[in-house]
Scaffold this motif. Sequence first.
Motif, PDB file in Angstrom:
ATOM      1  N   ASP A   1       0.815  -1.216   0.000  1.00 16.61           N
ATOM      2  CA  ASP A   1       0.000   0.000   0.000  1.00 16.61           C
ATOM      3  C   ASP A   1       0.848   1.265   0.000  1.00 16.61           C
ATOM      4  N   LYS A   2       2.149   1.124  -0.081  1.00 19.46           N
ATOM      5  CA  LYS A   2       3.047   2.279   0.022  1.00 19.46           C
ATOM      6  C   LYS A   2       3.490   2.765  -1.360  1.00 19.46           C
TER       7      LYS A   2
ATOM      8  N   PHE B   1      -3.821  12.201  -2.230  1.00 21.39           N
ATOM      9  CA  PHE B   1      -3.838  11.565  -0.911  1.00 21.39           C
ATOM     10  C   PHE B   1      -4.819  12.279  -0.003  1.00 21.39           C
ATOM     11  N   GLU B   2      -5.616  11.477   0.700  1.00 32.01           N
ATOM     12  CA  GLU B   2      -6.485  11.981   1.754  1.00 32.01           C
ATOM     13  C   GLU B   2      -5.866  11.464   3.051  1.00 32.01           C
ATOM     14  N   GLY B   3      -5.208  12.362   3.773  1.00 29.44           N
ATOM     15  CA  GLY B   3      -4.395  11.922   4.904  1.00 29.44           C
ATOM     16  C   GLY B   3      -3.240  11.103   4.363  1.00 29.44           C
ATOM     17  N   LYS B   4      -3.119   9.869   4.814  1.00 28.33           N
ATOM     18  CA  LYS B   4      -2.050   8.989   4.318  1.00 28.33           C
ATOM     19  C   LYS B   4      -2.573   7.977   3.305  1.00 28.33           C
ATOM     20  N   LYS B   5      -3.854   8.117   2.943  1.00 30.33           N
ATOM     21  CA  LYS B   5      -4.477   7.151   2.041  1.00 30.33           C
ATOM     22  C   LYS B   5      -4.497   7.674   0.602  1.00 30.33           C
TER      23      LYS B   5
ATOM     24  N   ARG C   1      -3.879  17.007  -2.636  1.00 29.62           N
ATOM     25  CA  ARG C   1      -4.891  16.695  -1.621  1.00 29.62           C
ATOM     26  C   ARG C   1      -6.268  16.988  -2.218  1.00 29.62           C
TER      27      ARG C   1
END
Length: 136
Positions: A39-40, A101-105, A78
Amino acid sequence: MLDHKGRKIWSIHPDATVFDAVAKMAEKDVGSLLVMEGDKLVGIITERHYARNVVLKGKTSPATPVRDIMERRVVIARPEQTVEQCMALMSDKRVRHLPVFEGKKLVGIVSIGDLVKSIIGDQKFTIDQLVHYIHG
């Protein structure tokens, strides 16, 4: 914009060959792939990376891993950023694709083409409204 365009993300592993990456870009009709380890997000590979770092340097795509030519410093956006802010970021950083990215997602990716389509759509709407207003 992602709700309209879709949130589909095409990715590849850094150990895959550049040949596999280019084939996947062609199959999916996209100009870039996010390079993911699980997921990274670890990078991005684009047609430009292929042209400049494989073809022009005499490497072969079946023998070159994606990790050897990918961009590791990925510029991101974002969801709260406007189309204009994303275009300014792309121009300033000289990139054509922005993972979102929404936050870290990771929630999607937008391209310069997506942004241009959005602006053209907004302008068409404004023009239609003005024509409707003028003709009452």
